[in-house]
Design a protein around this motif. Structure first.
Motif, PDB file in Angstrom:
ATOM      1  N   GLU A   1     -21.409 -18.697  -9.055  1.00  0.00           N
ATOM      2  CA  GLU A   1     -22.256 -17.574  -9.682  1.00  0.00           C
ATOM      3  C   GLU A   1     -22.652 -16.715  -8.456  1.00  0.00           C
ATOM      4  O   GLU A   1     -23.758 -16.055  -8.615  1.00  0.00           O
ATOM      5  CB  GLU A   1     -23.419 -18.224 -10.474  1.00  0.00           C
ATOM      6  N   GLY A   2     -22.759 -17.168  -7.169  1.00  0.00           N
ATOM      7  CA  GLY A   2     -23.004 -16.440  -5.907  1.00  0.00           C
ATOM      8  C   GLY A   2     -24.514 -16.890  -5.462  1.00  0.00           C
ATOM      9  O   GLY A   2     -25.198 -16.645  -4.713  1.00  0.00           O
ATOM     10  N   LYS A   3     -25.001 -18.289  -5.982  1.00  0.00           N
ATOM     11  CA  LYS A   3     -26.305 -18.856  -5.829  1.00  0.00           C
ATOM     12  C   LYS A   3     -26.003 -19.546  -4.562  1.00  0.00           C
ATOM     13  O   LYS A   3     -25.147 -20.403  -4.353  1.00  0.00           O
ATOM     14  CB  LYS A   3     -26.756 -19.467  -7.126  1.00  0.00           C
ATOM     15  N   ILE A   4     -27.293 -19.818  -3.754  1.00  0.00           N
ATOM     16  CA  ILE A   4     -27.209 -20.253  -2.473  1.00  0.00           C
ATOM     17  C   ILE A   4     -27.700 -21.811  -2.645  1.00  0.00           C
ATOM     18  O   ILE A   4     -28.857 -21.892  -3.276  1.00  0.00           O
ATOM     19  CB  ILE A   4     -27.530 -19.743  -1.268  1.00  0.00           C
ATOM     20  N   ALA A   5     -27.214 -22.857  -2.132  1.00  0.00           N
ATOM     21  CA  ALA A   5     -27.892 -23.965  -2.004  1.00  0.00           C
ATOM     22  C   ALA A   5     -27.603 -24.447  -0.585  1.00  0.00           C
ATOM     23  O   ALA A   5     -26.772 -24.204   0.119  1.00  0.00           O
ATOM     24  CB  ALA A   5     -26.816 -25.182  -2.933  1.00  0.00           C
ATOM     25  N   ALA A   6     -28.723 -25.176   0.055  1.00  0.00           N
ATOM     26  CA  ALA A   6     -28.758 -25.767   1.228  1.00  0.00           C
ATOM     27  C   ALA A   6     -28.001 -27.288   1.108  1.00  0.00           C
ATOM     28  O   ALA A   6     -28.183 -27.717   0.431  1.00  0.00           O
ATOM     29  CB  ALA A   6     -30.276 -25.815   1.937  1.00  0.00           C
ATOM     30  N   VAL A   7     -27.367 -27.364   2.343  1.00  0.00           N
ATOM     31  CA  VAL A   7     -26.718 -28.813   2.678  1.00  0.00           C
ATOM     32  C   VAL A   7     -27.393 -29.184   4.191  1.00  0.00           C
ATOM     33  O   VAL A   7     -27.259 -28.475   5.036  1.00  0.00           O
ATOM     34  CB  VAL A   7     -25.414 -28.936   2.645  1.00  0.00           C
ATOM     35  N   GLU A   8     -27.708 -30.698   4.032  1.00  0.00           N
ATOM     36  CA  GLU A   8     -28.306 -31.082   5.253  1.00  0.00           C
ATOM     37  C   GLU A   8     -27.188 -32.182   5.464  1.00  0.00           C
ATOM     38  O   GLU A   8     -27.026 -33.221   4.722  1.00  0.00           O
ATOM     39  CB  GLU A   8     -29.692 -31.657   5.101  1.00  0.00           C
ATOM     40  N   LEU A   9     -26.874 -32.463   6.834  1.00  0.00           N
ATOM     41  CA  LEU A   9     -26.028 -33.520   7.307  1.00  0.00           C
ATOM     42  C   LEU A   9     -26.944 -34.591   8.259  1.00  0.00           C
ATOM     43  O   LEU A   9     -27.986 -34.046   9.016  1.00  0.00           O
ATOM     44  CB  LEU A   9     -25.016 -32.951   8.305  1.00  0.00           C
ATOM     45  N   ASN A  10     -26.376 -35.677   8.477  1.00  0.00           N
ATOM     46  CA  ASN A  10     -27.121 -36.702   9.061  1.00  0.00           C
ATOM     47  C   ASN A  10     -26.740 -36.442  10.563  1.00  0.00           C
ATOM     48  O   ASN A  10     -27.590 -36.714  11.429  1.00  0.00           O
ATOM     49  CB  ASN A  10     -26.600 -37.983   8.827  1.00  0.00           C
ATOM     50  N   GLU A  11     -25.580 -35.941  10.982  1.00  0.00           N
ATOM     51  CA  GLU A  11     -25.074 -35.622  12.281  1.00  0.00           C
ATOM     52  C   GLU A  11     -24.720 -34.091  12.294  1.00  0.00           C
ATOM     53  O   GLU A  11     -24.175 -33.591  11.460  1.00  0.00           O
ATOM     54  CB  GLU A  11     -23.749 -36.676  12.480  1.00  0.00           C
ATOM     55  N   PRO A  12     -24.708 -33.596  13.558  1.00  0.00           N
ATOM     56  CA  PRO A  12     -24.356 -32.086  13.720  1.00  0.00           C
ATOM     57  C   PRO A  12     -22.688 -31.956  13.522  1.00  0.00           C
ATOM     58  O   PRO A  12     -21.793 -32.827  13.663  1.00  0.00           O
ATOM     59  CB  PRO A  12     -24.573 -31.855  15.162  1.00  0.00           C
ATOM     60  N   LEU A  13     -22.169 -30.934  13.102  1.00  0.00           N
ATOM     61  CA  LEU A  13     -20.807 -30.852  12.773  1.00  0.00           C
ATOM     62  C   LEU A  13     -20.124 -30.800  14.053  1.00  0.00           C
ATOM     63  O   LEU A  13     -20.607 -30.315  15.183  1.00  0.00           O
ATOM     64  CB  LEU A  13     -20.699 -29.361  12.235  1.00  0.00           C
TER      65      LEU A  13
ATOM     66  N   THR B   1     -27.265 -28.122   9.353  1.00  0.00           N
ATOM     67  CA  THR B   1     -27.442 -27.813   8.058  1.00  0.00           C
ATOM     68  C   THR B   1     -26.638 -26.228   7.861  1.00  0.00           C
ATOM     69  O   THR B   1     -26.312 -25.655   8.875  1.00  0.00           O
ATOM     70  CB  THR B   1     -28.926 -27.257   7.707  1.00  0.00           C
ATOM     71  N   PHE B   2     -26.128 -26.426   6.685  1.00  0.00           N
ATOM     72  CA  PHE B   2     -25.537 -24.983   6.341  1.00  0.00           C
ATOM     73  C   PHE B   2     -25.608 -24.809   5.049  1.00  0.00           C
ATOM     74  O   PHE B   2     -26.334 -25.655   4.168  1.00  0.00           O
ATOM     75  CB  PHE B   2     -23.908 -25.245   6.713  1.00  0.00           C
ATOM     76  N   THR B   3     -25.568 -23.586   4.539  1.00  0.00           N
ATOM     77  CA  THR B   3     -25.546 -23.096   3.231  1.00  0.00           C
ATOM     78  C   THR B   3     -24.298 -22.774   2.612  1.00  0.00           C
ATOM     79  O   THR B   3     -23.438 -22.187   3.226  1.00  0.00           O
ATOM     80  CB  THR B   3     -26.355 -21.762   3.167  1.00  0.00           C
ATOM     81  N   VAL B   4     -24.311 -22.905   1.345  1.00  0.00           N
ATOM     82  CA  VAL B   4     -22.941 -22.654   0.354  1.00  0.00           C
ATOM     83  C   VAL B   4     -23.248 -21.984  -0.676  1.00  0.00           C
ATOM     84  O   VAL B   4     -24.434 -22.129  -1.452  1.00  0.00           O
ATOM     85  CB  VAL B   4     -22.252 -24.035  -0.117  1.00  0.00           C
ATOM     86  N   SER B   5     -22.432 -20.906  -1.210  1.00  0.00           N
ATOM     87  CA  SER B   5     -22.649 -20.346  -2.381  1.00  0.00           C
ATOM     88  C   SER B   5     -21.815 -20.893  -3.572  1.00  0.00           C
ATOM     89  O   SER B   5     -20.551 -21.401  -3.324  1.00  0.00           O
ATOM     90  CB  SER B   5     -22.461 -18.963  -2.336  1.00  0.00           C
TER      91      SER B   5
END
Length: 122
Positions: A47-59, A40-44
């Protein structure tokens, strides 16, 4: 989620996530934090708002800077990524997330002029 890449995708920002639950989307943002597991990782957004991203496999690579994430929005409002692309900032030209966010607003405010999503009939 196999059809996500072929399906029309709305380009959205964090404030639009709840409107696109269980639908294919494209999200462009700046990587803020990568979880130690790499799943998982977060992106902004612009507007500077944060969203969570989930992956099926690790980076398998270091993730930083601007990324484009293609996936579906979960019921929890997280982006379930099918794939992602790192947008390299070449030649010292930085990607302007704020300007990109303004373009998103125009696209969503005037969908009749920007018909990027194709309605599917049942």
């Amino acid at each position: 989620m196999s059809g996500v890449l072929e399906a029309p995708k709305a380009r959205i920002n964090t404030s639009m996530l709840s409107q696109y639950t269980s639908r294919p989307i494209c999200f462009v943002g700046r990587v803020e934090k990568v979880h130690p597991t790499g799943k998982t990782f977060t992106v902004s957004d612009g507007e500077g708002k944060i969203a969570a991203v989930e992956l099926n496999e690790p980076l398998e690579e270091e993730l930083s800077g601007i990324v484009e994430v293609i996936g579906m929005v979960s019921n929890k409002g997280a982006i379930m990524a099918t794939t992602y692309n790192i947008l390299r900032e070449d030649k010292g030209i930085a990607f302007d997330l704020e300007l990109y966010n303004e373009a998103l607003k125009v696209i969503h405010d005037f969908p009749q002029h920007y018909p990027f999503e194709v309605a599917t009939s049942a």
